[in-house]
Design a protein around this motif. Structure first.
Motif, mmCIF file in Angstrom:
data_model
loop_
_atom_site.group_PDB
_atom_site.id
_atom_site.type_symbol
_atom_site.label_atom_id
_atom_site.label_comp_id
_atom_site.label_asym_id
_atom_site.label_seq_id
_atom_site.Cartn_x
_atom_site.Cartn_y
_atom_site.Cartn_z
ATOM 1 N N ALA A 1 0.839 -1.207 0.000
ATOM 2 C CA ALA A 1 0.000 0.000 0.000
ATOM 3 C C ALA A 1 0.871 1.253 0.000
ATOM 4 O O ALA A 1 0.549 2.247 -0.675
ATOM 5 C CB ALA A 1 -0.936 -0.006 1.203
ATOM 6 N N ASP A 2 1.991 1.203 0.724
ATOM 7 C CA ASP A 2 2.929 2.330 0.723
ATOM 8 C C ASP A 2 3.548 2.519 -0.660
ATOM 9 O O ASP A 2 3.729 3.643 -1.126
ATOM 10 C CB ASP A 2 4.038 2.113 1.757
ATOM 11 C CG ASP A 2 3.503 2.000 3.173
ATOM 12 O OD1 ASP A 2 2.476 2.644 3.475
ATOM 13 O OD2 ASP A 2 4.108 1.254 3.963
ATOM 14 N N ILE B 1 2.217 1.764 -3.461
ATOM 15 C CA ILE B 1 1.187 2.330 -4.339
ATOM 16 C C ILE B 1 1.080 3.833 -4.122
ATOM 17 O O ILE B 1 0.961 4.599 -5.081
ATOM 18 C CB ILE B 1 -0.164 1.604 -4.124
ATOM 19 C CG1 ILE B 1 -0.040 0.163 -4.635
ATOM 20 C CG2 ILE B 1 -1.312 2.342 -4.799
ATOM 21 C CD1 ILE B 1 -1.192 -0.742 -4.279
ATOM 22 N N ARG B 2 1.168 4.268 -2.872
ATOM 23 C CA ARG B 2 1.136 5.707 -2.589
ATOM 24 C C ARG B 2 2.355 6.410 -3.172
ATOM 25 O O ARG B 2 2.248 7.524 -3.659
ATOM 26 C CB ARG B 2 1.041 5.945 -1.085
ATOM 27 C CG ARG B 2 -0.356 5.798 -0.533
ATOM 28 C CD ARG B 2 -0.463 6.336 0.879
ATOM 29 N NE ARG B 2 0.355 5.594 1.832
ATOM 30 C CZ ARG B 2 -0.038 4.491 2.469
ATOM 31 N NH1 ARG B 2 -1.227 4.003 2.253
ATOM 32 N NH2 ARG B 2 0.755 3.894 3.330
ATOM 33 N N VAL B 3 3.517 5.745 -3.132
ATOM 34 C CA VAL B 3 4.735 6.329 -3.699
ATOM 35 C C VAL B 3 4.574 6.544 -5.200
ATOM 36 O O VAL B 3 5.091 7.500 -5.769
ATOM 37 C CB VAL B 3 5.960 5.427 -3.401
ATOM 38 C CG1 VAL B 3 7.164 5.829 -4.223
ATOM 39 C CG2 VAL B 3 6.295 5.463 -1.919
ATOM 40 N N GLU C 1 2.019 7.493 -6.786
ATOM 41 C CA GLU C 1 0.884 8.380 -7.049
ATOM 42 C C GLU C 1 1.109 9.239 -8.295
ATOM 43 O O GLU C 1 0.188 9.480 -9.067
ATOM 44 C CB GLU C 1 0.651 9.278 -5.823
ATOM 45 C CG GLU C 1 -0.720 9.909 -5.755
ATOM 46 C CD GLU C 1 -1.828 8.900 -5.576
ATOM 47 O OE1 GLU C 1 -2.836 9.022 -6.297
ATOM 48 O OE2 GLU C 1 -1.713 7.994 -4.737
ATOM 49 N N ARG C 2 2.322 9.664 -8.535
ATOM 50 C CA ARG C 2 2.630 10.533 -9.683
ATOM 51 C C ARG C 2 2.845 9.751 -10.977
ATOM 52 O O ARG C 2 3.037 10.364 -12.022
ATOM 53 C CB ARG C 2 3.864 11.371 -9.388
ATOM 54 C CG ARG C 2 3.624 12.358 -8.269
ATOM 55 C CD ARG C 2 4.799 13.240 -8.055
ATOM 56 N NE ARG C 2 4.550 14.119 -6.925
ATOM 57 C CZ ARG C 2 5.481 14.682 -6.223
ATOM 58 N NH1 ARG C 2 6.744 14.487 -6.523
ATOM 59 N NH2 ARG C 2 5.170 15.475 -5.217
ATOM 60 N N LYS D 1 1.290 2.831 -11.041
ATOM 61 C CA LYS D 1 0.433 2.679 -9.861
ATOM 62 C C LYS D 1 -0.674 1.658 -10.149
ATOM 63 O O LYS D 1 -0.936 0.773 -9.331
ATOM 64 C CB LYS D 1 -0.183 4.026 -9.473
ATOM 65 C CG LYS D 1 -1.126 3.925 -8.294
ATOM 66 C CD LYS D 1 -1.801 5.242 -7.998
ATOM 67 C CE LYS D 1 -2.795 5.022 -6.871
ATOM 68 N NZ LYS D 1 -3.677 6.139 -6.672
ATOM 69 N N GLU E 1 -1.300 -1.900 -8.317
ATOM 70 C CA GLU E 1 -2.587 -2.245 -7.705
ATOM 71 C C GLU E 1 -3.111 -3.568 -8.263
ATOM 72 O O GLU E 1 -3.654 -4.388 -7.514
ATOM 73 C CB GLU E 1 -3.611 -1.134 -7.959
ATOM 74 C CG GLU E 1 -3.360 0.108 -7.143
ATOM 75 C CD GLU E 1 -4.254 1.273 -7.543
ATOM 76 O OE1 GLU E 1 -4.464 2.143 -6.674
ATOM 77 O OE2 GLU E 1 -4.727 1.327 -8.699
#
Length: 172
Positions: free
Chosen positions: A83-84, A86-88, A90-91, A96, A100
Motif C-alpha cells: 500500500a505504501d 502504491i502511494r509512492v 501516485e505521480r 500505480k 494495484e
C-alpha cells in the motif's frame, strides 16, 4: 527506482501465479479427500510442497527487492508495505495501476486458497470423525454383552449380541 518497481511487480506476478497454481491443486484435492484416495492425496501433497518451495524462493526475492526499495526511499523495510508502494507511485498512474493489479491478484489468489483449504480441512475432519465412529462401532460390537441363549444341554451357548460377521478382520 523504476527498475526496482518493475522487479517488484515481476516478483509479485510470479508469486501470484504460484499461488494460483496452489489454488488449482487445492481444488483437485477436494474430490480426492471426499473419495478417500490416499495415493492421489499424497501425490497432490507432494506437488503442493514443491509449489510452496517455489513460493518461498520468490518470497525471498520479493523481500530483497523491498529492502532495496526501502534503501532508496530511506525507510524501514519492515514498515514498507505494498500500500505504501502504491502511494509512492501516485505521480506515475500507469505504474500505480499495475502495482494495484499485482496486489489485487495476489490478494485474490491467497484468499481463494484460504477458502479452499478451510473447506478441505473441514472435509478431512469429518472423514476423521467418521473413521473414529466406525472404530468405536467395531469395538463396541466386539465387547457386546452375552445373550441368554441356551443350547440343548441347558447351558449358556456364549453368543454375543450383534453380528459377528462382516466385522473388520486385520488378518485378511
Amino acid at each position: 527506482m523504476a527498475s526496482l518497481i518493475e522487479n517488484l511487480m515481476d516478483t509479485l506476478n510470479r508469486e501470484s501465479a504460484e499461488y494460483e497454481a496452489l489454488v488449482e491443486l487445492s481444488k483437485k484435492k477436494t474430490p480426492v479427500v471426499i473419495r478417500g484416495d490416499l495415493e492421489a492425496l499424497q501425490a497432490i501433497t507432494e506437488e503442493e510442497q514443491l509449489a510452496a518451495g517455489r513460493i518461498s524462493h520468490i518470497e525471498s526475492e520479493r523481500r530483497n527487492v523491498m529492502k532495496e526499495i526501502a534503501g532508496v526511499l530511506n525507510t524501514d523495510v519492515e514498515a514498507l508495505k505494498l500500500a505504501d508502494m502504491i502511494r509512492v507511485l501516485e505521480r506515475r498512474p500507469v505504474e500505480k495501476r499495475k502495482m494495484e493489479e499485482c496486489q489485487n491478484r495476489l490478494k485474490s489468489a491467497v484468499y481463494q486458497m484460504k477458502q479452499i483449504n478451510e473447506h478441505n480441512l473441514e472435509l478431512i475432519e469429518k472423514a476423521l470423525e467418521m473413521a473414529q465412529f466406525e472404530l468405536n462401532l467395531y469395538q463396541s460390537m466386539k465387547s457386546a454383552p452375552e445373550t441368554a441363549n441356551y443350547n440343548r444341554a441347558a447351558y449358556n451357548d456364549g453368543s454375543v449380541m450383534g453380528s459377528s460377521r462382516g466385522r473388520f478382520d486385520a488378518k485378511q
